[in-house]
Design a protein around this motif. Sequence first.
Motif, PDB file in Angstrom:
ATOM      1  N   PRO A 207      11.362  24.048 -17.379  1.00  0.00           N
ATOM      2  CA  PRO A 207      11.484  23.077 -18.389  1.00  0.00           C
ATOM      3  C   PRO A 207      12.180  23.673 -19.549  1.00  0.00           C
ATOM      4  O   PRO A 207      13.046  22.693 -20.007  1.00  0.00           O
ATOM      5  N   VAL A 208      12.249  24.957 -19.661  1.00  0.00           N
ATOM      6  CA  VAL A 208      13.037  25.591 -20.715  1.00  0.00           C
ATOM      7  C   VAL A 208      14.509  25.494 -20.147  1.00  0.00           C
ATOM      8  O   VAL A 208      15.476  25.275 -21.022  1.00  0.00           O
ATOM      9  N   ILE A 209      14.690  26.129 -18.905  1.00  0.00           N
ATOM     10  CA  ILE A 209      16.001  26.193 -18.567  1.00  0.00           C
ATOM     11  C   ILE A 209      16.920  24.745 -18.161  1.00  0.00           C
ATOM     12  O   ILE A 209      17.886  24.632 -18.234  1.00  0.00           O
ATOM     13  N   GLU A 210      15.931  23.889 -17.937  1.00  0.00           N
ATOM     14  CA  GLU A 210      16.669  22.469 -17.758  1.00  0.00           C
ATOM     15  C   GLU A 210      17.314  21.873 -19.132  1.00  0.00           C
ATOM     16  O   GLU A 210      17.985  20.889 -18.891  1.00  0.00           O
ATOM     17  N   LYS A 211      16.945  22.632 -20.265  1.00  0.00           N
ATOM     18  CA  LYS A 211      17.477  21.906 -21.604  1.00  0.00           C
ATOM     19  C   LYS A 211      18.790  22.663 -21.706  1.00  0.00           C
ATOM     20  O   LYS A 211      19.413  22.490 -22.939  1.00  0.00           O
ATOM     21  N   PHE A 212      19.076  23.906 -21.211  1.00  0.00           N
ATOM     22  CA  PHE A 212      20.320  24.823 -21.562  1.00  0.00           C
ATOM     23  C   PHE A 212      21.391  23.890 -21.439  1.00  0.00           C
ATOM     24  O   PHE A 212      21.689  23.382 -20.421  1.00  0.00           O
ATOM     25  N   TRP A 262      11.492  31.795 -29.334  1.00  0.00           N
ATOM     26  CA  TRP A 262      10.125  31.117 -29.045  1.00  0.00           C
ATOM     27  C   TRP A 262       9.894  29.849 -29.664  1.00  0.00           C
ATOM     28  O   TRP A 262       9.490  28.772 -29.122  1.00  0.00           O
ATOM     29  N   ASP A 263      10.507  29.756 -30.959  1.00  0.00           N
ATOM     30  CA  ASP A 263      10.281  28.564 -31.629  1.00  0.00           C
ATOM     31  C   ASP A 263      11.002  27.259 -30.939  1.00  0.00           C
ATOM     32  O   ASP A 263      10.730  26.206 -31.061  1.00  0.00           O
ATOM     33  N   ASN A 264      12.169  27.638 -30.264  1.00  0.00           N
ATOM     34  CA  ASN A 264      13.055  26.465 -29.680  1.00  0.00           C
ATOM     35  C   ASN A 264      12.276  26.040 -28.197  1.00  0.00           C
ATOM     36  O   ASN A 264      12.461  25.056 -27.724  1.00  0.00           O
ATOM     37  N   MET A 265      11.564  27.183 -27.826  1.00  0.00           N
ATOM     38  CA  MET A 265      10.863  26.928 -26.095  1.00  0.00           C
ATOM     39  C   MET A 265       9.381  26.405 -26.191  1.00  0.00           C
ATOM     40  O   MET A 265       9.052  26.093 -25.296  1.00  0.00           O
ATOM     41  N   LYS A 266       8.675  26.878 -27.504  1.00  0.00           N
ATOM     42  CA  LYS A 266       7.329  26.782 -27.433  1.00  0.00           C
ATOM     43  C   LYS A 266       6.645  25.259 -27.006  1.00  0.00           C
ATOM     44  O   LYS A 266       5.698  25.210 -26.642  1.00  0.00           O
ATOM     45  N   HIS A 267       7.772  24.328 -27.450  1.00  0.00           N
ATOM     46  CA  HIS A 267       6.890  22.764 -27.201  1.00  0.00           C
ATOM     47  C   HIS A 267       7.252  22.589 -25.638  1.00  0.00           C
ATOM     48  O   HIS A 267       6.871  21.341 -25.394  1.00  0.00           O
ATOM     49  N   LEU A 268       8.091  23.383 -25.057  1.00  0.00           N
ATOM     50  CA  LEU A 268       8.469  23.091 -23.660  1.00  0.00           C
ATOM     51  C   LEU A 268       7.403  24.097 -22.746  1.00  0.00           C
ATOM     52  O   LEU A 268       7.134  23.640 -21.434  1.00  0.00           O
ATOM     53  N   VAL A 269       7.093  25.090 -23.261  1.00  0.00           N
ATOM     54  CA  VAL A 269       6.040  26.133 -22.345  1.00  0.00           C
ATOM     55  C   VAL A 269       4.578  25.683 -22.538  1.00  0.00           C
ATOM     56  O   VAL A 269       4.069  25.465 -23.989  1.00  0.00           O
ATOM     57  N   LYS A 270       4.008  25.462 -21.566  1.00  0.00           N
ATOM     58  CA  LYS A 270       2.541  25.027 -21.705  1.00  0.00           C
ATOM     59  C   LYS A 270       1.348  26.022 -21.961  1.00  0.00           C
ATOM     60  O   LYS A 270       0.224  25.631 -21.853  1.00  0.00           O
ATOM     61  N   ILE A 271       1.880  27.324 -22.037  1.00  0.00           N
ATOM     62  CA  ILE A 271       0.979  28.262 -22.378  1.00  0.00           C
ATOM     63  C   ILE A 271       1.240  28.974 -23.385  1.00  0.00           C
ATOM     64  O   ILE A 271       2.350  29.114 -24.050  1.00  0.00           O
TER      65      ILE A 271
END
Length: 371
Positions: A207-212, A262-271
């Motif tokens: 989900p993180v790389i899909e937003k790039f 991390w602040d930009n990706m933490k809402h996309l990463v479920k861990i």
Amino acid sequence: MILNLEPKFGIEIKEKWKVIPTVIKDLEFGIEAVQLNDCNNEEKDIVKNNLRSKAINVISNYYNKNDRLNHKVLIKNLYITRKFLKERPDLIVARADKGNTTVIMLKTEYETEMRKMLNDKVTYKLLKKDPTNKWQKVANSLVNKLVVAKIVEEQQGKHLKAKYTVAPRIYGLSKTHKETCCLRPVVSCVNSPSYNLARFLHEILTPVIEKFQYNVKNSFDFVTFSEKVSLPKNYVLISLDVVSLFTNVRRDLILKVIEETWDNMKHLVKIPKSVLVDLITFCYDSSYFVYQGEFYAQMEGSSMGNPASPVIANIVMNYVIDQILKILPFEIHFLKLYVDDTIAAIPESELKDPVNKQQQTGIVYKIPFWG
């Protein structure tokens, strides 16, 4: 003729009608196994019926198409080819690094190139023994922590656990687009101690790389983009390539990127971040393989063949691009990335042409990515 049929060619089935019921049975089994947790019963039926419709179309086209080759001739030539290769153990038949082509090499030439690659003491280290049991225990201990922390369900934890694992195997794909004989190292990690957790990590970071903004999924995606953009006056297109991308993505670099973004990706990463760091560290630490009975550890970077390598490399590439664009003294009209291949539109005045022997006006920028 047989070797020209490309690696993905399958021998035509003489009596197609006999296998169709088996195909349909397996298809139904697969459709029923599709997870649609976010859909109600009506939506689930629509999705599954759409899958059935697409599959029926594929099966019908296959059943109705005319065979490209005479079946008897094909079987005869296959037998001749198999006999020839059995009598020539000094040859290796493999697929090429790029394109659906088949390569025939002398085994001695192949082994010489592989040994030359493995003798790189900076990248690879010869191990005294097989570390498979050690890494299987580490993997299962990490899975237990995921279950205890309720990050994964107990049933999913059972699927993630490593069982009856084997050492990853390295092989080389011939770079037929290069003038000299050179191989691209690929490590087959299927059923290795790290395989299940590496796939889990890939799913977590997807989900993180899909937003790039720079990524393109495939050539069709780029064509769609190119139809909507025009090149400004005095701009040119350039293409860039990364040398040995996966092995150059060091562990300290990806951990640095995770920390800074991390602040930009933490809402996309479920861990939690600490768990993500543990998974990445494990994938790097357990990077090893076997070649001709000898075991090697990969000292730097991740291997091509590890399920987590593409997503980790993509995160690093997008980070690096962001850092570069911040310091360039000119505007890039657009930039698109596919794995390690980049295309960009830059001012022609900033282009450095190595063929031009006159005075260069371009500038080479050295970016301190990790010191």
